[in-house]
Design an enzyme around this catalytic site. Structure first.
Site, PDB file in Angstrom:
ATOM      1  N   TYR A 100      -2.207  -7.172   2.322  1.00 37.56           N
ATOM      2  CA  TYR A 100      -1.892  -8.277   2.171  1.00 37.56           C
ATOM      3  C   TYR A 100      -2.286  -9.201   1.139  1.00 37.56           C
ATOM      4  O   TYR A 100      -2.177 -10.688   0.670  1.00 37.56           O
ATOM      5  CB  TYR A 100      -1.713  -9.259   3.214  1.00 37.56           C
ATOM      6  CG  TYR A 100      -0.189  -8.824   4.375  1.00 37.56           C
ATOM      7  CD1 TYR A 100       0.839  -7.829   4.086  1.00 37.56           C
ATOM      8  CD2 TYR A 100      -0.667  -9.464   5.649  1.00 37.56           C
ATOM      9  CE1 TYR A 100       2.062  -8.023   4.962  1.00 37.56           C
ATOM     10  CE2 TYR A 100       0.784  -8.892   6.593  1.00 37.56           C
ATOM     11  CZ  TYR A 100       1.754  -7.706   6.040  1.00 37.56           C
ATOM     12  OH  TYR A 100       2.706  -7.338   6.458  1.00 37.56           O
ATOM     13  N   GLY A 141      -3.046   1.367   7.031  1.00 35.60           N
ATOM     14  CA  GLY A 141      -3.628   0.285   7.419  1.00 35.60           C
ATOM     15  C   GLY A 141      -4.806   0.508   8.389  1.00 35.60           C
ATOM     16  O   GLY A 141      -4.274   1.118   9.208  1.00 35.60           O
ATOM     17  N   VAL A 142      -5.012  -0.913   8.813  1.00 29.21           N
ATOM     18  CA  VAL A 142      -5.578  -0.773  10.534  1.00 29.21           C
ATOM     19  C   VAL A 142      -4.115  -0.215  11.100  1.00 29.21           C
ATOM     20  O   VAL A 142      -4.209   0.562  12.534  1.00 29.21           O
ATOM     21  CB  VAL A 142      -5.822  -1.898  10.689  1.00 29.21           C
ATOM     22  CG1 VAL A 142      -5.924  -2.269  11.697  1.00 29.21           C
ATOM     23  CG2 VAL A 142      -6.601  -2.947   9.813  1.00 29.21           C
ATOM     24  N   ASP A 143      -2.997  -0.461  11.241  1.00 22.27           N
ATOM     25  CA  ASP A 143      -1.979  -0.528  12.021  1.00 22.27           C
ATOM     26  C   ASP A 143      -1.477   1.024  12.279  1.00 22.27           C
ATOM     27  O   ASP A 143      -1.685   1.527  13.809  1.00 22.27           O
ATOM     28  CB  ASP A 143      -0.849  -1.219  11.652  1.00 22.27           C
ATOM     29  CG  ASP A 143       0.691  -1.376  11.785  1.00 22.27           C
ATOM     30  OD1 ASP A 143       0.039  -1.517  13.593  1.00 22.27           O
ATOM     31  OD2 ASP A 143       1.523  -1.100  11.962  1.00 22.27           O
ATOM     32  N   SER A 166      -4.939  -9.309   6.735  1.00 25.93           N
ATOM     33  CA  SER A 166      -4.677  -9.758   5.864  1.00 25.93           C
ATOM     34  C   SER A 166      -5.490  -9.354   4.036  1.00 25.93           C
ATOM     35  O   SER A 166      -5.011  -9.436   2.937  1.00 25.93           O
ATOM     36  CB  SER A 166      -4.428 -11.133   5.476  1.00 25.93           C
ATOM     37  OG  SER A 166      -2.835 -11.509   5.681  1.00 25.93           O
ATOM     38  N   THR A 167      -6.570  -8.793   4.463  1.00 24.79           N
ATOM     39  CA  THR A 167      -7.884  -8.508   3.065  1.00 24.79           C
ATOM     40  C   THR A 167      -7.208  -7.297   2.847  1.00 24.79           C
ATOM     41  O   THR A 167      -7.168  -6.518   1.615  1.00 24.79           O
ATOM     42  CB  THR A 167      -8.731  -8.670   3.411  1.00 24.79           C
ATOM     43  OG1 THR A 167      -8.450  -7.273   4.269  1.00 24.79           O
ATOM     44  CG2 THR A 167      -8.986  -9.821   3.917  1.00 24.79           C
ATOM     45  N   GLY A 168      -5.240  -6.207   2.990  1.00 20.09           N
ATOM     46  CA  GLY A 168      -5.788  -4.926   2.909  1.00 20.09           C
ATOM     47  C   GLY A 168      -4.231  -5.225   1.184  1.00 20.09           C
ATOM     48  O   GLY A 168      -3.961  -5.853   0.633  1.00 20.09           O
ATOM     49  N   ASP A 191     -14.769   1.799  11.944  1.00 22.15           N
ATOM     50  CA  ASP A 191     -13.420   2.380  11.743  1.00 22.15           C
ATOM     51  C   ASP A 191     -12.697   1.604  12.831  1.00 22.15           C
ATOM     52  O   ASP A 191     -13.469   2.070  14.215  1.00 22.15           O
ATOM     53  CB  ASP A 191     -13.091   3.697  11.917  1.00 22.15           C
ATOM     54  CG  ASP A 191     -11.429   3.973  12.142  1.00 22.15           C
ATOM     55  OD1 ASP A 191     -10.635   3.158  12.629  1.00 22.15           O
ATOM     56  OD2 ASP A 191     -11.051   5.418  11.924  1.00 22.15           O
ATOM     57  N   ILE A 192     -11.714   0.968  12.638  1.00 22.72           N
ATOM     58  CA  ILE A 192     -11.987  -0.101  14.316  1.00 22.72           C
ATOM     59  C   ILE A 192     -11.469   0.888  15.665  1.00 22.72           C
ATOM     60  O   ILE A 192     -11.537   0.236  16.757  1.00 22.72           O
ATOM     61  CB  ILE A 192     -11.084  -1.853  13.611  1.00 22.72           C
ATOM     62  CG1 ILE A 192     -11.238  -2.564  14.811  1.00 22.72           C
ATOM     63  CG2 ILE A 192      -9.613  -0.835  13.736  1.00 22.72           C
ATOM     64  CD1 ILE A 192     -10.560  -4.313  14.768  1.00 22.72           C
TER      65      ILE A 192
HETATM   66  P1  ADP Z   1      -2.853  -6.810   6.141  1.00 20.55           P
HETATM   67  O1  ADP Z   1      -1.781  -6.140   6.101  1.00 20.55           O
HETATM   68  O2  ADP Z   1      -3.428  -7.439   7.020  1.00 20.55           O
HETATM   69  O3  ADP Z   1      -3.438  -6.736   4.493  1.00 20.55           O
HETATM   70  P2  ADP Z   1      -4.259  -3.908   6.559  1.00 20.55           P
HETATM   71  O4  ADP Z   1      -4.350  -2.817   6.699  1.00 20.55           O
HETATM   72  O5  ADP Z   1      -3.615  -3.079   5.025  1.00 20.55           O
HETATM   73  O6  ADP Z   1      -3.895  -5.304   6.665  1.00 20.55           O
HETATM   74  O7  ADP Z   1      -5.594  -4.385   5.536  1.00 20.55           O
HETATM   75  C1  ADP Z   1      -6.234  -4.939   6.209  1.00 20.55           C
HETATM   76  C2  ADP Z   1      -8.372  -5.010   5.963  1.00 20.55           C
HETATM   77  O8  ADP Z   1      -7.804  -3.774   6.842  1.00 20.55           O
HETATM   78  C3  ADP Z   1      -8.220  -4.114   4.674  1.00 20.55           C
HETATM   79  O9  ADP Z   1      -9.451  -4.512   4.715  1.00 20.55           O
HETATM   80  C4  ADP Z   1      -8.704  -2.992   5.467  1.00 20.55           C
HETATM   81  O10 ADP Z   1      -9.425  -2.200   4.239  1.00 20.55           O
HETATM   82  C5  ADP Z   1      -9.521  -2.206   6.080  1.00 20.55           C
HETATM   83  N1  ADP Z   1      -8.805  -1.608   7.264  1.00 20.55           N
HETATM   84  C6  ADP Z   1      -8.155  -0.090   6.977  1.00 20.55           C
HETATM   85  N2  ADP Z   1      -8.030   0.567   8.074  1.00 20.55           N
HETATM   86  C7  ADP Z   1      -9.007   0.484   8.645  1.00 20.55           C
HETATM   87  C8  ADP Z   1      -9.656   0.761   9.763  1.00 20.55           C
HETATM   88  N3  ADP Z   1      -8.818   1.997  10.203  1.00 20.55           N
HETATM   89  N4  ADP Z   1     -10.515  -0.247  10.569  1.00 20.55           N
HETATM   90  C9  ADP Z   1     -11.213  -0.988  10.322  1.00 20.55           C
HETATM   91  N5  ADP Z   1     -11.006  -1.721   9.380  1.00 20.55           N
HETATM   92  C10 ADP Z   1      -9.436  -1.361   8.603  1.00 20.55           C
END
Ligand code: ADP
Length: 175
Positions: free
Chosen positions: A126, A33-35, A122-124, A11-12
């Protein structure tokens, strides 16, 4: 010499680094997602800072660009927000994906951040295919990160599939 690139599965928002990169959307006002994870764990200070930045970006942050805010309660000094391109099967947007990594590193270097954590931008939501996103991300960081200015660039991959894709890209780049 190239910068030290490390991979971790996790988890970032749990990383201790100088700067962590957020895969934001152009509104800068939060998403999933990450955001979502960054704002949840980092607390309201990050969003308040994003709102301040938005005041001078009426149309939002363009794809491929990066801006920095405070990191609130995260174990980091800065969050660098960048907007990845949405995957397209008909248009090659890899230059925009590369630009996210370059711009985030440029901002990090300006801030004096020597350790930087990236998610798989971009891998989530997007939908960018993992293998291709990993290839662009690894290649761009190797080209753009001056090893004199960074101690470590860490890719933090949420699941095994993402970790494997980045491990493969890193092995190919090292050959
Ligand atoms: P985007 O809109 O750029 O695709 P996302 O947040 O939907 O961004 O996903 C980007 C990547 O981050 C995906 O591979 C997703 O599985 C991963 N991800 C989601 N949550 C976390 C987290 N807490 N820490 C690290 N990676 C995450």
């Amino acid at each position: 010499m190239t910068v030290s690139i490390t991979l971790v599965q996790g988890d970032i928002t749990r990383q201790r680094v100088d700067a962590l990169v957020n895969a934001a959307n152009s509104s800068l006002l939060g998403g999933g997602g990450v955001d979502g994870a960054i704002h949840r764990r980092g607390g309201p200070e990050i969003l308040a800072d994003c709102r301040r930045l938005r005041a001078s970006l009426p149309k939002g942050l363009p794809t491929g660009r990066a801006v920095a805010t405070v990191a609130g309660k995260l174990d980091a000094r800065h969050v660098i927000h960048t907007v990845g391109p949405v995957w397209s099967a008909t248009e090659d947007r890899s230059e925009l994906l590369a630009s996210c990594h370059r711009e985030a590193l440029r901002v990090a270097a300006e801030l004096g951040a020597r350790t930087v954590a990236f998610p798989a931008i971009s891998t989530g939501v997007y939908r960018w295919p993992l293998d291709d996103a990993a290839r662009v991300a690894v290649r761009t960081v190797r080209e753009a990160a001056d090893p004199a200015r960074f101690d470590e660039v860490r890719f933090v991959l949420f699941d095994q599939a993402a970790y494997d894709a980045f491990a493969k890209a890193l092995a190919a780049a090292d050959r």
